[in-house]
Design a protein around this motif. Structure first.
Motif, short mmCIF file in Angstrom:
data_model
loop_
_atom_site.label_atom_id
_atom_site.label_comp_id
_atom_site.label_asym_id
_atom_site.label_seq_id
_atom_site.Cartn_x
_atom_site.Cartn_y
_atom_site.Cartn_z
N LEU A 1 -7.81 43.19 -39.68
CA LEU A 1 -9.05 42.60 -39.16
C LEU A 1 -10.26 43.05 -39.95
O LEU A 1 -11.13 42.25 -40.32
CB LEU A 1 -9.20 42.99 -37.69
N ILE A 2 -10.32 44.32 -40.25
CA ILE A 2 -11.50 44.89 -40.89
C ILE A 2 -11.50 44.67 -42.40
O ILE A 2 -12.55 44.52 -43.02
CB ILE A 2 -11.60 46.39 -40.55
N GLY A 3 -10.32 44.59 -43.00
CA GLY A 3 -10.24 44.42 -44.44
C GLY A 3 -10.21 42.97 -44.88
O GLY A 3 -9.96 42.68 -46.04
N GLU B 1 -0.46 30.22 -30.81
CA GLU B 1 -0.66 28.82 -31.22
C GLU B 1 0.21 27.88 -30.38
O GLU B 1 -0.25 26.83 -29.92
CB GLU B 1 -0.35 28.65 -32.70
N ASN B 2 1.45 28.27 -30.17
CA ASN B 2 2.35 27.45 -29.36
C ASN B 2 1.85 27.36 -27.91
O ASN B 2 1.92 26.30 -27.28
CB ASN B 2 3.76 28.01 -29.39
N GLY B 3 1.33 28.47 -27.41
CA GLY B 3 0.81 28.47 -26.05
C GLY B 3 -0.41 27.59 -25.91
O GLY B 3 -0.55 26.85 -24.91
N ILE B 4 -1.30 27.62 -26.88
CA ILE B 4 -2.50 26.78 -26.84
C ILE B 4 -2.11 25.30 -26.91
O ILE B 4 -2.65 24.46 -26.19
CB ILE B 4 -3.46 27.15 -27.98
N LYS C 1 -8.50 33.47 -36.42
CA LYS C 1 -7.64 34.65 -36.54
C LYS C 1 -6.80 34.89 -35.29
O LYS C 1 -5.77 35.55 -35.36
CB LYS C 1 -8.53 35.86 -36.82
N ARG C 2 -7.25 34.42 -34.14
CA ARG C 2 -6.55 34.60 -32.85
C ARG C 2 -6.31 36.08 -32.57
O ARG C 2 -5.38 36.43 -31.86
CB ARG C 2 -5.20 33.86 -32.84
#
Length: 322
Positions: A317-319, A12-15, A41-42
């Motif tokens: 990610l999957i749950g 987020e900081n990089g974006i 989710k990045r």
């Protein structure tokens, strides 16, 4: 290794640190900033950082390529939303709704080039492997999207066709993200390829879970209206698996999809899915591909700590519920 939340914060900081031209060019770059600021989710850029960290203990060299992967992912969403006529993404208007379709297409094109530039910011001795991985992935994503569009009007589709489509459209991007990170970190070709397999299998499980959420999820947490795939005539895992049940089932399902788009179509199709046990079948498929992802992960030379970090990410990610 860091926590997933810490990697996400770094992304987020990089974006936010990205700078875009203003003035006369603001109409080109404002939609890009809008798209990248939507959060999400990045997971894909996090996987780039994790791959570099796990194999090289230094993720700083992977930050710009990680942002490039996230930029590419969002480029595909801009164009997908135009093709799918989607009006909401991540709980807010899609780019083509907030601006217009021309903005979504042209700003999306610009994002693709920006993504390529960012991904290429690696050491010279790793550049060819990284770009080959990125370009191979991009072609697979486009092929997957074309298949997805063709499936909307196809008379017959089987689960093999469907899995080929999501392996390209979803799995290849997740796989390429972690592979690029591993390459930047100094992984061997064998380890990098095993991580790619881990990512692809995780991506398959992720997409099947996404199909389930679109029908059985909660719109307030999912970030977009429930039943969008049904109304858009998408051939999801639930649909394709249901068609393989029997000829009678196939006829009933096709008839339900002839109902005009709206609440009645969604309710009718959902009831059919429930009657056929498609929710449980989805869960079993998610478990199957999750197991294959872990098998690939465990075959790498990574240590126990690093393997556990990737295992937790896959579970997260999957749950998910959104």
């Amino acid at each position: 290794m860091k926590s997933i939340a810490d990697y996400s914060t770094d992304i987020e900081n990089g974006i936010r640190s990205l700078e875009f031209p203003g003035g006369n060019l603001s109409t080109l770059y404002e939609p890009i900033k809008y798209a990248l600021s939507a959060g999400g989710k990045r997971i894909r850029p996090v996987l780039v950082l994790m791959g570099a960290d796990a194999f090289g203990k230094d993720m700083t060299k992977a930050m710009r390529p990680a942002i490039g992967i996230e930029t590419f992912h969002n480029f595909t969403l801009l164009h997908d939303d135009v093709m799918d006529k989607s009006s909401v993404r991540r709980g807010r208007p899609t780019v083509h709704k907030k601006y217009d379709e021309n903005a979504a297409i042209l700003s999306g094109d610009t994002m693709l080039t920006l993504a390529t530039q960012l991904v290429a910011e690696v050491e010279d001795d790793k550049l060819r492997r990284v770009l080959d991985t990125f370009n191979d992935m991009a072609i697979k994503v486009y092929e997957g999207q074309r298949l997805d569009m063709d499936f909307e009007t196809a008379e017959t589709i089987n689960l093999s066709n469907y899995l080929e489509m999501i392996a390209g459209k979803t799995g290849s991007l997740i796989g390429a993200a972690v592979k690029i990170g591993a390459i930047i970190g100094g992984a061997s070709e064998e380890d990098a390829q095993k991580m790619y397999e881990y990512g692809v299998m995780t991506g398959l499980a992720f997409q099947i879970q996404d199909d389930w959420l679109d029908t059985f999820g909660d719109s307030t947490t999912f970030g977009k209206p429930i039943g969008g795939d049904i109304n858009n005539g998408k051939k999801t895992y639930l649909y394709v698996a249901a068609l393989e049940e029997s000829n009678q089932t196939a006829a009933a399902l096709r008839a339900a999809y002839e109902i005009p788009s709206g609440e009645m179509r969604v309710k009718t199709v959902t009831r059919l899915f429930e009657k056929l046990g498609m929710s449980e079948k989805c869960k079993k498929a998610v478990g199957h591909y999750s197991s294959k992802a872990l098998k690939a992960l465990n075959s790498t030379s990574l240590g126990a700590e690093e393997k556990e970090a990737f295992k937790k990410l896959a579970e997260k990610l999957i749950g998910r519920k959104k």
